[in-house]
Design an enzyme around this catalytic site. Structure first.
Site, mmCIF file in Angstrom:
data_model
loop_
_atom_site.group_PDB
_atom_site.id
_atom_site.type_symbol
_atom_site.label_atom_id
_atom_site.label_comp_id
_atom_site.label_asym_id
_atom_site.label_seq_id
_atom_site.Cartn_x
_atom_site.Cartn_y
_atom_site.Cartn_z
ATOM 1 N N GLU A 130 18.830 68.244 -6.276
ATOM 2 C CA GLU A 130 19.608 68.432 -7.507
ATOM 3 C C GLU A 130 20.996 68.988 -7.232
ATOM 4 O O GLU A 130 21.981 68.572 -7.864
ATOM 5 C CB GLU A 130 18.845 69.349 -8.470
ATOM 6 C CG GLU A 130 17.580 68.721 -9.056
ATOM 7 C CD GLU A 130 16.376 68.796 -8.124
ATOM 8 O OE1 GLU A 130 16.508 69.383 -7.032
ATOM 9 O OE2 GLU A 130 15.310 68.264 -8.485
ATOM 10 N N HIS A 152 8.685 74.071 -17.374
ATOM 11 C CA HIS A 152 8.985 72.730 -17.884
ATOM 12 C C HIS A 152 9.474 72.777 -19.330
ATOM 13 O O HIS A 152 9.410 71.779 -20.020
ATOM 14 C CB HIS A 152 7.733 71.836 -17.814
ATOM 15 C CG HIS A 152 7.634 71.058 -16.528
ATOM 16 N ND1 HIS A 152 8.025 71.557 -15.329
ATOM 17 C CD2 HIS A 152 7.197 69.789 -16.283
ATOM 18 C CE1 HIS A 152 7.806 70.648 -14.386
ATOM 19 N NE2 HIS A 152 7.322 69.562 -14.926
#
Lengths: 357, 325
Positions: free
Chosen positions: A61, A130
Site C-alpha cells: 500500500e 475492517h
C-alpha cells in the site's frame, strides 16, 4: 428517464466517464480487475480500457501510494482503491508526507491529482480492522480533501469532481450505501467538494450528518415530522473542507444542533463541526450542541456487541428530545421514541442481507 | 558554466563546484542566516556527478535529505538553491523548503525530501508514466544505505521488477545513519543480492572514483534501453562531516579514526585532479582558473540570495489545496 441506479453503479459510471475523458486517468488497487471488481464498482472497466489502465497491485500500500503520487507529478491522474479503510493506514507515510505536502512544500511546483477511494465497513463481523471510519484522521492533515457522499447522485458527481481536482482527495464510501438507489443523470456532471447539502428544511433543530449517518438522520427526521417537529437535515458531504458555514446558517434559524458521525467521538469531525458552529453562532444557540458518534472503542465482531457499539435510532431520538427540552417520558416524547423503536439488527445494511461483505 | 571547459574535464569541474559550494555554505552557516538543517555531501561528490553524467536533461532525478550534490549535478540553478537555503522568495521553493527540499523542474530534478526512502516509490510513478507514454525518460532515485531498513524500498523493488519500470535506484553506502554504523543496523549481507533476487540488474563500485561511477551508470542506462529492466547500483563512499551541519564531528568517536583518515585519502575531487594533471589533460593554471571562476559564481549566488526578499506573510496561504479558515 432511466431507472434508478445504485451507488455502486454511480461510482462505476464516474470512473468510466473519467477514463474515457482523460487518458491520464488510471485505476489501481488490490482486486480492481478481479472477479468481484471492488464490489462491482470497477465492473467492465478492464474490458473497456485494458490492463495498462485498470490495474491490480501487489500488497504494497505504501509503495503504490507513492507510485501514484509520482505519476501525478508528471500529469497522470491515478485513482487508488482500498476495499477497507484500514488498509490505507499502511500508506500514511506517503499520504501525509508526500501527497498532502508536496505541492505546498514545493511552492506550487508539484500537484498531486490523486483520488484514494476507501470503503468504510460496518457489521457482519467486519470487526476492529475492517470497519474504521477515518474522516477525522485525514481531515486533520492540511492539503487533503476528504469527502464522503451519502447518495448515488453525489457519488457520481463528486467522484468526477475529485478525479478532475488537482490535489489529493480521500473519497470515503460507506459499504451500507453501495446498494442504495436513486435517479442519477446518465451524462457526466460535477458536484462541488466541500459543500454541504440541505436535505430537508426545518426550523426546530439542525441535524448535520456525515456519510451513512445521513440515512439514519433522514429516517429520524421522518419520525419527528409525524409529530409536528420539523428537523433541518444536512448532508455534510465533505469532512474537509468542512462546510460549517451552511450549518451555522441553519443553526441561526433553528437554535439547536445535533451532529451525527460514523466514527469515534473524541476529536472527531462532529467535535470540529460543533466547535466551528459554536464559534460562529454561539448566541443563537438555545441549547448545548450535541453529538452522536461511536464510543472510543474498536468495532466488535459479535452481533450483541455490535448492537451496543453502534448508535440506535432510539438513542439518537433521545438525544434530539433532550436538545429540544422535551421529556422522553412526555406523551410526545414517548410516541416519537416508540416510532423509532425497531428490532432491526444493527450489523446488517438491510434485513435480507446474507453476508459476507 | 562561466568559462569554457573541455568536455573530458567537465565532470571534474562539476565535482569541484559542488565541493566549493558546500565549503562556502559551511563557512557561512554560523552567520545564522541559513536557518534550516543542512546535510553536506563533502567527500561524496563523485556519485552525483558520475551518475548524472550518464543522464539526459529529460531524465528525472529524485534526491533525499543530502541533495545539494544531486541538484547541482543534474543542472539545478545554484542561485535558486542558495536563495532557498536562505529562506528567500527567489529560492527554488520560494523559501518553503530549505536545504532538504530542492527542486528544479527545468532540468527534471523532481524534488528531494528528508523522510528516509520517502522519494523511492515516487520514482515508480514517474517510471510507470514513462512506460505508459512510451517515452525514453529514465528515473533515478538516490538514497543511502539506511533505506534498506525501510519497508517501502522492498515494496518498490518488487513493484519495479514486476512492471519492468525504467528506473535506476542508486544507493550511496556511506556506512553510517547519523551516528549508527551499518553493522548495528543490518546483517552482513550484500545489498546487491536483495535487488538481484527481485530480478533487477545490479552494479556496484567505488563511489569515490568518478570514472567508475560514470561507466557503471552508463552500462545501467544501456541495459534499460536494451530490455527495460530496473537497475540497482551501489557505490561505497564516505561522509566527511557531521550528519547534519557544517562541522567535523570526529571528536564524538563514533567512527574509527583510521577509517575517517583512510577515506579522506580517497578524496574523489583530489583523485580526479591528480589524474587529470598527470595525464596532462589540464594544467595547474587552468585548474586555478576553474577554482577562481567557481568562487566568483558562488559569491554571486550568495549576493543573489541575500538580496532576494523574504516571502510575504500572506503568501503562506498559497497552495493549501484545502482552504484554511
Amino acid at each position: 428517464m432511466r431507472p434508478d441506479i445504485t451507488y455502486t453503479e454511480a461510482v462505476r459510471e464516474a470512473l468510466d466517464f473519467c477514463l474515457s475523458d482523460d487518458e491520464n486517468v488510471f485505476v489501481v488497487g488490490e482486486g480492481v480487475p478481479d472477479p468481484k471488481r471492488i464490489f462491482n464498482t470497477t465492473a467492465g472497466l478492464l474490458e473497456k480500457y485494458g490492463p495498462q489502465r485498470i490495474m491490480d497491485m501487489p500488497l504494497s500500500e505504501n509503495a503504490l501510494t507513492g507510485m501514484c503520487i509520482g505519476s501525478g507529478l508528471v500529469g497522470m491522474r491515478p485513482v487508488m482503491i482500498h476495499q477497507r479503510t484500514d488498509f490505507a493506514y499502511l500508506a500514511f507515510d506517503q499520504i501525509i508526507n508526500n501527497a498532502a505536502k508536496w505541492n505546498f512544500m514545493f511552492n506550487g511546483q508539484g500537484q498531486v491529482p490523486m483520488v484514494i477511494r476507501m470503503m468504510i465497513g460496518r457489521g457482519w463481523g467486519q470487526g476492529p480492522q475492517h470497519s474504521s471510519s477515518p474522516q477525522a484522521l485525514f481531515s486533520h492533515i492540511p492539503g487533503l480533501k476528504v469527502v464522503m457522499p451519502s447518495r448515488p447522485y453525489d457519488a457520481k458527481g463528486m467522484l468526477i469532481q475529485a478525479i478532475e481536482d488537482n490535489g489529493p482527495v480521500i473519497f470515503l464510501e460507506h459499504r451500507w450505501l453501495h446498494h442504495m438507489k436513486e435517479a442519477v443523470p446518465e451524462e457526466p456532471f460535477r458536484e462541488p467538494l466541500g459543500k454541504a447539502r440541505i436535505v430537508r428544511s426545518g426550523n426546530s433543530l439542525t441535524l448535520a450528518a456525515f456519510s451513512y449517518s445521513v440515512i439514519e438522520a433522514t429516517k429520524i427526521a421522518d419520525a419527528f415530522k409525524k409529530h409536528g417537529i420539523e428537523i433541518e437535515t444536512i448532508d455534510m458531504r465533505s469532512a474537509s473542507p468542512m462546510d460549517h458555514q451552511t450549518v451555522a446558517a441553519s443553526v441561526r434559524k433553528t437554535g439547536r444542533l445535533l451532529v451525527l458521525d460514523t466514527s469515534w467521538i473524541t476529536c472527531g469531525v462532529a467535535a470540529e463541526l460543533v466547535a466551528r458552529v459554536s464559534e460562529e453562532a454561539f448566541k443563537e444557540l438555545k441549547a448545548p450542541p450535541a453529538r452522536v458518534a461511536l464510543p472510543d472503542l474498536h468495532a466488535p465482531t459479535s452481533p450483541t456487541l455490535s448492537k451496543e457499539f453502534y448508535p440506535t435510532p432510539q438513542g439518537i431520538g433521545e438525544k434530539i428530545l433532550k436538545t429540544l427540552s422535551i421529556e422522553t417520558s412526555s406523551d410526545k416524547g414517548s410516541l416519537i421514541l416508540n416510532d423509532l423503536t425497531t428490532d432491526e439488527p444493527l450489523d446488517v445494511p438491510f434485513l435480507d442481507f446474507k453476508g459476507p461483505f | 558554466m562561466p568559462i569554457q571547459i573541455p568536455e573530458q574535464v567537465k565532470p571534474y569541474y562539476e565535482m569541484l563546484r559542488i565541493r566549493l559550494v558546500e565549503e562556502a555554505l559551511a563557512e557561512r552557516y554560523s552567520e545564522q542566516e541559513m536557518r534550516c538543517p543542512m546535510h553536506l555531501c563533502i567527500g561524496q561528490e563523485a556519485v552525483p556527478v558520475g551518475v548524472c553524467s550518464a543522464l539526459k536533461t529529460s531524465d528525472m532525478v529524485f534526491g533525499n535529505h543530502r541533495s545539494h550534490g544531486y541538484y547541482l549535478a543534474k543542472g539545478g540553478d545554484l542561485n535558486k538553491m542558495t536563495a532557498e537555503i536562505y529562506g528567500k522568495v527567489d529560492g527554488c521553493c520560494g523559501g518553503r523548503g530549505g536545504s532538504m527540499h530542492l527542486i528544479d523542474l527545468d532540468v527534471n530534478f523532481m524534488g528531494c525530501t528528508p523522510i528516509v526512502a520517502g522519494t523511492v516509490p515516487l520514482g515508480l510513478g514517474t517510471g510507470l508514466a514513462s512506460k505508459l507514454r512510451g517515452n525514453d525518460q529514465i528515473t533515478v532515485v538516490f538514497f543511502g544505505d539506511g533505506c534498506f531498513e525501510e519497508g517501502v524500498v522492498h515494496e518498490s523493488f518488487n513493484y519495479a521488477a514486476l512492471m519492468e519500470l525504467p528506473v535506476i535506484f542508486v544507493c550511496e553506502n556511506n556506512e553510517y545513519s547519523v551516528y549508527t554504523n551499518l553493522e548495528s543496523r543490518q546483517p552482513d549481507r550484500p545489498m546487491n543480492k536483495i535487488a538481484e533476487a527481485h530480478g533487477w540488474d545490479v552494479g556496484s563500485g567505488n563511489g569515490n572514483d568518478l570514472n567508475q561511477v560514470a561507466k557503471i551508470t552508463q552500462q545501467a542506462v544501456s541495459r534499460i534501453k536494451a530490455h527495460g529492466r530496473p537497475q540497482f547500483l551501489e557505490f561505497d563512499t564516505y561522509r566527511w562531516l557531521e550528519h547534519c551541519g557544517p562541522n567535523e564531528d570526529d571528536h564524538l568517536d563514533y567512527r574509527p579514526a583510521d577509517q575517517v583518515a583512510s577515506w579522506k585519502k580517497k578524496c574523489p575531487v583530489l583523485q580526479m585532479q591528480t589524474q587529470l594533471l598527470s595525464e596532462k589533460s589540464i594544467s595547474q593554471e587552468e585548474l586555478d582558473s576553474y577554482r577562481q571562476s567557481i568562487l566568483e559564481e558562488i559569491e554571486l549566488s550568495f549576493n543573489f540570495a541575500k538580496a532576494s526578499p523574504f516571502p510575504s506573510p500572506e503568501s503562506l496561504y498559497q497552495f493549501s489545496n484545502t482552504n484554511p479558515s
